[in-house]
Scaffold this motif. Structure first.
Motif, PDB file in Angstrom:
ATOM      1  N   VAL A 141       0.837  -1.204   0.000  1.00 33.93           N
ATOM      2  CA  VAL A 141       0.000   0.000   0.000  1.00 33.93           C
ATOM      3  C   VAL A 141       0.872   1.254   0.000  1.00 33.93           C
ATOM      4  N   SER A 142       1.959   1.218   0.766  1.00 33.44           N
ATOM      5  CA  SER A 142       2.853   2.374   0.842  1.00 33.44           C
ATOM      6  C   SER A 142       3.494   2.664  -0.513  1.00 33.44           C
ATOM      7  N   TYR A 143       4.061   1.635  -1.157  1.00 37.61           N
ATOM      8  CA  TYR A 143       4.695   1.832  -2.462  1.00 37.61           C
ATOM      9  C   TYR A 143       3.681   2.282  -3.512  1.00 37.61           C
ATOM     10  N   PHE A 144       2.500   1.661  -3.481  1.00 39.40           N
ATOM     11  CA  PHE A 144       1.458   2.038  -4.438  1.00 39.40           C
ATOM     12  C   PHE A 144       1.045   3.493  -4.239  1.00 39.40           C
ATOM     13  N   SER A 145       0.873   3.892  -2.978  1.00 35.32           N
ATOM     14  CA  SER A 145       0.444   5.255  -2.674  1.00 35.32           C
ATOM     15  C   SER A 145       1.474   6.277  -3.128  1.00 35.32           C
ATOM     16  N   VAL A 146       2.755   6.002  -2.844  1.00 34.22           N
ATOM     17  CA  VAL A 146       3.821   6.919  -3.252  1.00 34.22           C
ATOM     18  C   VAL A 146       3.848   7.054  -4.771  1.00 34.22           C
ATOM     19  N   THR A 147       3.734   5.927  -5.464  1.00 36.87           N
ATOM     20  CA  THR A 147       3.753   5.951  -6.927  1.00 36.87           C
ATOM     21  C   THR A 147       2.570   6.742  -7.478  1.00 36.87           C
ATOM     22  N   ALA A 148       1.377   6.423  -6.981  1.00 33.54           N
ATOM     23  CA  ALA A 148       0.172   7.099  -7.479  1.00 33.54           C
ATOM     24  C   ALA A 148       0.200   8.593  -7.159  1.00 33.54           C
ATOM     25  N   LEU A 149       0.644   8.953  -5.960  1.00 32.38           N
ATOM     26  CA  LEU A 149       0.658  10.364  -5.576  1.00 32.38           C
ATOM     27  C   LEU A 149       1.727  11.151  -6.328  1.00 32.38           C
ATOM     28  N   THR A 150       2.859  10.511  -6.617  1.00 29.91           N
ATOM     29  CA  THR A 150       3.895  11.193  -7.400  1.00 29.91           C
ATOM     30  C   THR A 150       3.359  11.547  -8.786  1.00 29.91           C
ATOM     31  N   ILE A 151       2.668  10.601  -9.415  1.00 28.30           N
ATOM     32  CA  ILE A 151       2.097  10.835 -10.740  1.00 28.30           C
ATOM     33  C   ILE A 151       0.936  11.833 -10.650  1.00 28.30           C
ATOM     34  N   TYR A 152       0.090  11.665  -9.641  1.00 28.84           N
ATOM     35  CA  TYR A 152      -1.061  12.559  -9.469  1.00 28.84           C
ATOM     36  C   TYR A 152      -0.609  14.001  -9.256  1.00 28.84           C
ATOM     37  N   THR A 153       0.444  14.184  -8.454  1.00 28.79           N
ATOM     38  CA  THR A 153       0.971  15.531  -8.218  1.00 28.79           C
ATOM     39  C   THR A 153       1.479  16.149  -9.511  1.00 28.79           C
ATOM     40  N   GLN A 154       2.123  15.317 -10.341  1.00 30.04           N
ATOM     41  CA  GLN A 154       2.627  15.823 -11.613  1.00 30.04           C
ATOM     42  C   GLN A 154       1.483  16.233 -12.534  1.00 30.04           C
ATOM     43  N   ILE A 155       0.416  15.435 -12.519  1.00 29.68           N
ATOM     44  CA  ILE A 155      -0.744  15.756 -13.349  1.00 29.68           C
ATOM     45  C   ILE A 155      -1.400  17.054 -12.873  1.00 29.68           C
ATOM     46  N   LEU A 156      -1.574  17.198 -11.547  1.00 29.77           N
ATOM     47  CA  LEU A 156      -2.168  18.425 -11.011  1.00 29.77           C
ATOM     48  C   LEU A 156      -1.327  19.644 -11.366  1.00 29.77           C
ATOM     49  N   THR A 157      -0.020  19.484 -11.265  1.00 25.41           N
ATOM     50  CA  THR A 157       0.885  20.591 -11.594  1.00 25.41           C
ATOM     51  C   THR A 157       0.743  20.980 -13.060  1.00 25.41           C
ATOM     52  N   GLN A 158       0.617  19.965 -13.914  1.00 23.46           N
ATOM     53  CA  GLN A 158       0.478  20.221 -15.351  1.00 23.46           C
ATOM     54  C   GLN A 158      -0.871  20.871 -15.663  1.00 23.46           C
ATOM     55  N   GLU A 159      -1.937  20.350 -15.045  1.00 22.37           N
ATOM     56  CA  GLU A 159      -3.273  20.876 -15.332  1.00 22.37           C
ATOM     57  C   GLU A 159      -3.475  22.282 -14.770  1.00 22.37           C
ATOM     58  N   ALA A 160      -2.769  22.608 -13.686  1.00 23.35           N
ATOM     59  CA  ALA A 160      -2.893  23.939 -13.097  1.00 23.35           C
ATOM     60  C   ALA A 160      -2.109  24.986 -13.876  1.00 23.35           C
ATOM     61  N   LEU A 161      -1.375  24.528 -14.902  1.00 21.32           N
ATOM     62  CA  LEU A 161      -0.578  25.426 -15.746  1.00 21.32           C
ATOM     63  C   LEU A 161       0.390  26.274 -14.912  1.00 21.32           C
ATOM     64  N   LEU A 162       0.971  25.627 -13.887  1.00 22.79           N
ATOM     65  CA  LEU A 162       1.938  26.332 -13.047  1.00 22.79           C
ATOM     66  C   LEU A 162       3.199  26.608 -13.854  1.00 22.79           C
ATOM     67  N   PRO A 163       3.814  27.762 -13.658  1.00 23.99           N
ATOM     68  CA  PRO A 163       5.020  28.088 -14.437  1.00 23.99           C
ATOM     69  C   PRO A 163       6.154  27.126 -14.152  1.00 23.99           C
ATOM     70  N   GLU A 164       6.909  26.797 -15.187  1.00 27.75           N
ATOM     71  CA  GLU A 164       8.067  25.913 -15.043  1.00 27.75           C
ATOM     72  C   GLU A 164       9.109  26.570 -14.142  1.00 27.75           C
TER      73      GLU A 164
END
Length: 289
Positions: A141-164
């Protein structure tokens, strides 16, 4: 202080507007740091070779609650690998060049990282004994959560159009990740050659590791794993991914000290120049001798 904050803003995305990501960034560092302190205090993970073994008078666990060690480790790693692979194959990566490339690289790195773990479990590591399902499932569960949250955070960052960030560290991250993954695999291979037995049920035997960076530190596989996670953090450049890397570092620091102390207790001729985690460095990891 202002200079430090300016540097941080130059290398890390502004956190996306997500309470979950913010909370889990803190939880990740605290929980992994606490796990490292537990290792320093001698409270080891139950699957660890350092953990106290049950006495003969102890009642065995019901068979349904125990798994062969190899199966237990596959349970721990496979869901995270499938999560990263599914994201890599199913998500659309045709958006903005920098953001899309960053997401693709993060997913790829996580998929490679956990594929390596699954591959090593099947074909490299040697196992004996069993692993409690109550240990394998929380790790999974820990490894799955870290993996999913790392990807989810990247998606949120991309969708929020945050500056590079001002500094694009993707290339450095890829190089550091590849060094980490290769060094970790090589030293795991060397460790597997030390084990005289495994799934055949014979008594397991340990030796002082030799070759590679084992001539300098007792846990080079941990050192390279840390490098791999910092490689992913440099690719991602999100606060969450850096928190995962810092938390992993804290845990493996404690784990490396426990490893060195275990070898010191088992072998009278353990070479004193071999450090715990960082070559040539005599620091808190080694000061408890």
């Amino acid at each position: 202080m202002e200079g430090v904050m300016s540097f941080v803003r130059g290398v890390i995305f502004q956190p996306p507007p997500s309470l979950l990501v913010s909370a889990m960034s803190v939880v990740g560092v605290v929980s992994l740091g606490n796990a490292g302190l537990s290792e320093l205090r001698g409270n080891h993970m139950k699957y660890s070779k350092f953990a106290a073994q049950p006495s003969a008078s102890t009642s065995p666990s019901p068979s349904w609650s125990s798994l062969p060690s190899r199966t237990g480790m596959l349970v721990a790693y496979t869901p995270a690998f499938l999560a990263a692979l599914s994201s890599l194959l199913l998500l659309h990566h045709g958006g903005d060049g920098a953001s899309s490339s960053r997401l693709f690289l993060v997913e790829s790195a996580l998929a490679v990282h956990f594929f390596k773990r699954v591959f090593e479990t099947l074909f490299v590591h040697k196992y004996s004994g069993t692993m409690a399902a109550g240990t394998a499932i929380p790790i999974s569960v820990s490894y799955f959560s870290v993996t999913a949250l790392t990807i989810y955070t990247q998606i949120l960052t991309q969708e929020a159009l945050l500056p590079e960030p001002a500094m694009d560290l993707r290339l450095y991250g890829v190089v550091l990740f590849l060094i980490g993954i290769a060094g970790n695999f090589y030293h795991h291979y060397l460790l597997s050659k030390l084990r005289s037995s495994g799934d055949d049920g014979k008594k397991k035997e340990y030796k002082i590791p030799k070759g590679g960076m084992f001539e300098l530190v007792i846990c080079p596989h941990y050192l390279f794993e840390i490098l791999g996670f910092y490689g992913i953090a440099l690719i991602s450049q999100t606060l969450y991914s850096f928190c995962v890397a810092v938390g992993t570092s804290l845990y493996l620091m404690g784990r490396s000290k426990a490893t060195r102390e275990w070898y010191l207790s088992k072998f009278d001729y353990f070479p004193p120049h071999v450090k715990a985690l960082i070559p040539f460095v005599f620091w808190m990891i080694n000061q408890c001798e």
